[in-house]
Design a protein around this motif. Structure first.
Motif, PDB file in Angstrom:
ATOM      1  N   HIS A  35     -33.900   5.377  11.640  1.00 19.84           N
ATOM      2  CA  HIS A  35     -32.736   6.008  11.013  1.00 19.84           C
ATOM      3  C   HIS A  35     -32.967   6.295   9.536  1.00 19.84           C
ATOM      4  O   HIS A  35     -33.917   5.812   8.910  1.00 19.84           O
ATOM      5  N   GLY A  36     -32.044   7.079   8.974  1.00 17.82           N
ATOM      6  CA  GLY A  36     -32.139   7.484   7.588  1.00 17.82           C
ATOM      7  C   GLY A  36     -31.293   6.654   6.645  1.00 17.82           C
ATOM      8  O   GLY A  36     -30.803   5.560   6.977  1.00 17.82           O
ATOM      9  N   TYR A  37     -31.085   7.198   5.486  1.00 15.01           N
ATOM     10  CA  TYR A  37     -30.432   6.560   4.347  1.00 15.01           C
ATOM     11  C   TYR A  37     -29.022   6.091   4.697  1.00 15.01           C
ATOM     12  O   TYR A  37     -28.198   6.864   5.190  1.00 15.01           O
ATOM     13  N   VAL A  38     -28.736   4.819   4.414  1.00 15.28           N
ATOM     14  CA  VAL A  38     -27.474   4.108   4.639  1.00 15.28           C
ATOM     15  C   VAL A  38     -26.892   4.344   6.036  1.00 15.28           C
ATOM     16  O   VAL A  38     -25.681   4.406   6.228  1.00 15.28           O
ATOM     17  N   GLU A  39     -27.777   4.438   7.029  1.00 19.61           N
ATOM     18  CA  GLU A  39     -27.353   4.529   8.421  1.00 19.61           C
ATOM     19  C   GLU A  39     -27.694   3.202   9.111  1.00 19.61           C
ATOM     20  O   GLU A  39     -27.872   2.176   8.464  1.00 19.61           O
ATOM     21  N   SER A  40     -27.765   3.220  10.426  1.00 20.34           N
ATOM     22  CA  SER A  40     -28.156   2.064  11.230  1.00 20.34           C
ATOM     23  C   SER A  40     -28.603   2.622  12.573  1.00 20.34           C
ATOM     24  O   SER A  40     -28.642   3.847  12.775  1.00 20.34           O
ATOM     25  N   TRP A  41     -28.884   1.729  13.525  1.00 18.28           N
ATOM     26  CA  TRP A  41     -29.292   2.222  14.840  1.00 18.28           C
ATOM     27  C   TRP A  41     -28.227   3.105  15.466  1.00 18.28           C
ATOM     28  O   TRP A  41     -28.522   3.960  16.316  1.00 18.28           O
ATOM     29  N   TRP A  42     -26.977   2.964  15.029  1.00 17.80           N
ATOM     30  CA  TRP A  42     -25.877   3.737  15.604  1.00 17.80           C
ATOM     31  C   TRP A  42     -26.070   5.240  15.435  1.00 17.80           C
ATOM     32  O   TRP A  42     -25.489   6.034  16.187  1.00 17.80           O
ATOM     33  N   THR A  43     -26.868   5.664  14.457  1.00 18.26           N
ATOM     34  CA  THR A  43     -27.082   7.094  14.266  1.00 18.26           C
ATOM     35  C   THR A  43     -27.696   7.752  15.502  1.00 18.26           C
ATOM     36  O   THR A  43     -27.533   8.950  15.730  1.00 18.26           O
ATOM     37  N   PHE A  44     -28.400   6.941  16.304  1.00 21.58           N
ATOM     38  CA  PHE A  44     -29.045   7.458  17.510  1.00 21.58           C
ATOM     39  C   PHE A  44     -28.265   7.132  18.788  1.00 21.58           C
ATOM     40  O   PHE A  44     -28.764   7.392  19.889  1.00 21.58           O
ATOM     41  N   GLU A  45     -27.063   6.566  18.659  1.00 26.81           N
ATOM     42  CA  GLU A  45     -26.307   6.178  19.842  1.00 26.81           C
ATOM     43  C   GLU A  45     -26.068   7.342  20.817  1.00 26.81           C
ATOM     44  O   GLU A  45     -26.217   7.161  22.042  1.00 26.81           O
ATOM     45  N   PRO A  46     -25.740   8.558  20.341  1.00 28.40           N
ATOM     46  CA  PRO A  46     -25.576   9.668  21.291  1.00 28.40           C
ATOM     47  C   PRO A  46     -26.837   9.979  22.092  1.00 28.40           C
ATOM     48  O   PRO A  46     -26.751  10.416  23.247  1.00 28.40           O
ATOM     49  N   ALA A  59     -34.435   1.360  18.726  1.00 29.37           N
ATOM     50  CA  ALA A  59     -33.877   1.881  17.484  1.00 29.37           C
ATOM     51  C   ALA A  59     -33.517   0.723  16.569  1.00 29.37           C
ATOM     52  O   ALA A  59     -32.433   0.144  16.682  1.00 29.37           O
ATOM     53  N   PRO A  60     -34.417   0.336  15.659  1.00 29.63           N
ATOM     54  CA  PRO A  60     -34.105  -0.773  14.746  1.00 29.63           C
ATOM     55  C   PRO A  60     -33.195  -0.337  13.603  1.00 29.63           C
ATOM     56  O   PRO A  60     -33.216   0.822  13.174  1.00 29.63           O
ATOM     57  N   THR A  61     -32.390  -1.275  13.129  1.00 27.33           N
ATOM     58  CA  THR A  61     -31.665  -1.091  11.871  1.00 27.33           C
ATOM     59  C   THR A  61     -32.536  -1.666  10.764  1.00 27.33           C
ATOM     60  O   THR A  61     -32.991  -2.808  10.851  1.00 27.33           O
ATOM     61  N   GLN A  62     -32.770  -0.884   9.731  1.00 29.78           N
ATOM     62  CA  GLN A  62     -33.695  -1.292   8.684  1.00 29.78           C
ATOM     63  C   GLN A  62     -33.049  -2.255   7.674  1.00 29.78           C
ATOM     64  O   GLN A  62     -31.831  -2.344   7.570  1.00 29.78           O
ATOM     65  N   ARG A  63     -33.897  -2.959   6.968  1.00 27.32           N
ATOM     66  CA  ARG A  63     -33.436  -3.951   5.987  1.00 27.32           C
ATOM     67  C   ARG A  63     -32.368  -3.368   5.061  1.00 27.32           C
ATOM     68  O   ARG A  63     -32.437  -2.206   4.640  1.00 27.32           O
ATOM     69  N   GLY A  64     -31.373  -4.178   4.764  1.00 30.43           N
ATOM     70  CA  GLY A  64     -30.324  -3.770   3.851  1.00 30.43           C
ATOM     71  C   GLY A  64     -29.226  -2.935   4.470  1.00 30.43           C
ATOM     72  O   GLY A  64     -28.172  -2.738   3.866  1.00 30.43           O
ATOM     73  N   HIS A  65     -29.461  -2.423   5.672  1.00 25.48           N
ATOM     74  CA  HIS A  65     -28.544  -1.499   6.312  1.00 25.48           C
ATOM     75  C   HIS A  65     -27.793  -2.172   7.458  1.00 25.48           C
ATOM     76  O   HIS A  65     -28.290  -3.136   8.057  1.00 25.48           O
ATOM     77  N   GLY A  66     -26.640  -1.630   7.812  1.00 21.39           N
ATOM     78  CA  GLY A  66     -25.905  -2.117   8.968  1.00 21.39           C
ATOM     79  C   GLY A  66     -25.794  -3.631   8.977  1.00 21.39           C
ATOM     80  O   GLY A  66     -25.429  -4.264   7.983  1.00 21.39           O
ATOM     81  N   ASP A  67     -26.157  -4.229  10.116  1.00 22.84           N
ATOM     82  CA  ASP A  67     -26.081  -5.684  10.273  1.00 22.84           C
ATOM     83  C   ASP A  67     -27.421  -6.374  10.055  1.00 22.84           C
ATOM     84  O   ASP A  67     -27.562  -7.562  10.360  1.00 22.84           O
ATOM     85  N   ALA A  68     -28.405  -5.647   9.520  1.00 23.29           N
ATOM     86  CA  ALA A  68     -29.700  -6.255   9.216  1.00 23.29           C
ATOM     87  C   ALA A  68     -29.591  -7.178   8.004  1.00 23.29           C
ATOM     88  O   ALA A  68     -28.651  -7.075   7.205  1.00 23.29           O
ATOM     89  N   VAL A 177     -19.578   6.185   9.098  1.00 23.91           N
ATOM     90  CA  VAL A 177     -19.057   5.813   7.777  1.00 23.91           C
ATOM     91  C   VAL A 177     -18.935   4.292   7.679  1.00 23.91           C
ATOM     92  O   VAL A 177     -19.342   3.684   6.688  1.00 23.91           O
ATOM     93  N   ASP A 178     -18.394   3.665   8.722  1.00 18.99           N
ATOM     94  CA  ASP A 178     -18.287   2.203   8.737  1.00 18.99           C
ATOM     95  C   ASP A 178     -19.658   1.558   8.570  1.00 18.99           C
ATOM     96  O   ASP A 178     -19.807   0.568   7.830  1.00 18.99           O
ATOM     97  N   GLU A 179     -20.661   2.094   9.258  1.00 19.08           N
ATOM     98  CA  GLU A 179     -22.013   1.534   9.163  1.00 19.08           C
ATOM     99  C   GLU A 179     -22.567   1.696   7.754  1.00 19.08           C
ATOM    100  O   GLU A 179     -23.213   0.782   7.221  1.00 19.08           O
ATOM    101  N   SER A 180     -22.315   2.850   7.126  1.00 23.02           N
ATOM    102  CA  SER A 180     -22.840   3.065   5.775  1.00 23.02           C
ATOM    103  C   SER A 180     -22.214   2.090   4.776  1.00 23.02           C
ATOM    104  O   SER A 180     -22.866   1.676   3.806  1.00 23.02           O
ATOM    105  N   LEU A 181     -20.966   1.708   5.024  1.00 15.11           N
ATOM    106  CA  LEU A 181     -20.281   0.787   4.108  1.00 15.11           C
ATOM    107  C   LEU A 181     -20.757  -0.654   4.254  1.00 15.11           C
ATOM    108  O   LEU A 181     -20.419  -1.507   3.426  1.00 15.11           O
ATOM    109  N   LYS A 182     -21.547  -0.938   5.292  1.00 17.12           N
ATOM    110  CA  LYS A 182     -22.151  -2.258   5.423  1.00 17.12           C
ATOM    111  C   LYS A 182     -23.304  -2.453   4.430  1.00 17.12           C
ATOM    112  O   LYS A 182     -23.719  -3.586   4.167  1.00 17.12           O
ATOM    113  N   ALA A 183     -23.836  -1.349   3.917  1.00 20.00           N
ATOM    114  CA  ALA A 183     -24.889  -1.437   2.897  1.00 20.00           C
ATOM    115  C   ALA A 183     -24.239  -1.644   1.538  1.00 20.00           C
ATOM    116  O   ALA A 183     -23.388  -0.842   1.131  1.00 20.00           O
TER     117      ALA A 183
END
Length: 269
Positions: A35-46, A59-68, A177-183
């Motif tokens: 995934h990209g900037y301030v996203e999480s694995w959810w960006t690929f959910e569709p 689809a990993p969530t990268q360090r600092g993002h989402g629930d990582a 948006v919710d995922e981006s706010l986790k960062a």
């Protein structure tokens, strides 16, 4: 529809623990979605819930993002690239097609250039060749450089909406948006700083694996000339244009992106 399971990968050696989503068939061609900037694995959910049985997607969530985990430092593209190889080691992936969305394609192409033994092919979805001279990026940086916690939701909403040209389901957009706010603000700041201070053109050199470049012709961030830079620099690369799509074709037309990915991966099997 494919079932989507969520797990955690403990990378070890002081590296963060990363949640990741998994879909497709065990034994299918491994595909790692970055995934990209301030996203999480959810960006690929569709895409994940439509994943064909021929593919086995992670689809990993990268360090600092989402629930990582959110360590105090390590937000350069090369840090994310090192984590990506550690993730592949941790979940037992010897070799995979790497799929990078937006800035996630920077760390994906770093791995492709440095560890071609681990990469069967590279797919870049709306990935910048460079960020120099892009007014929209400079405008975002002017806000992000002064950002403090809590991150302003209105800014995050405007940022997400500004990336697409077509309508995206309201519920999905709200999730992103919710995922981006986790960062936290420092991750917004240091991740973007890392991208801006890295010589992104240099990260395109040395990529010898087959590469598919997917670009939406209504991308508000990346002009066609930017994508041409990738094609001119990466020897075995080709472009697929999604007419009417914006910066994130995997949000706007996940079925078509999956069709492109499936055909590309089948040729790498």
């Amino acid at each position: 529809m494919s079932a989507v399971a969520v797990h955690s990968a403990v990378l070890g050696d002081g590296r963060p623990t990363l949640p990741y989503a998994e879909a497709g068939r065990s034994g299918g061609m491994p595909v790692v979605l970055v995934h990209g900037y301030v996203e999480s694995w959810w960006t690929f959910e569709p895409m994940l819930r439509r994943m064909p049985s021929a593919l086995h997607a992670y689809a990993p969530t990268q360090r600092g993002h989402g629930d990582a985990d959110k360590p105090p430092d390590g937000y350069l593209p090369e840090d994310f690239a090192t984590d990506l190889v550690a993730f592949m080691d941790g979940v037992g992936i010897d070799r995979a097609v790497l799929v990078g969305g937006s800035s996630g394609g920077v760390q994906a192409r770093l791995v492709a250039g440095r560890r071609p033994d681990r990469v069967a092919g590279l797919v870049l979805l709306g990935v910048p060749a460079v960020l120099d001279g892009k007014p929209g990026v400079a405008e975002v940086w002017e806000t992000v450089r002064e950002m403090e916690d809590p991150v302003d939701r209105a800014f995050a909403e405007d940022f997400a909406r500004g990336l697409t040209a077509d309508s995206v389901a309201r519920g999905f957009l709200e999730t992103m948006v919710d995922e981006s706010l986790k960062a936290p603000a420092r991750v917004w700041r240091e991740t973007l700083r890392g991208l801006l201070e890295t010589d992104l053109r240099a990260t395109l050199t040395g990529i010898l694996v087959p590469t598919l470049v997917v670009w939406g012709d209504q991308d508000p961030v990346l002009p066609r000339e930017d994508q041409q830079t990738i094609l001119d620099t990466v020897p075995d690369s080709r472009l697929v244009v999604h007419e009417g799509a914006g910066h994130l074709p995997h949000w706007e037309s996940p079925e078509r992106v999956l069709h492109d990915l499936s055909a590309f991966a089948a040729a790498r099997a």
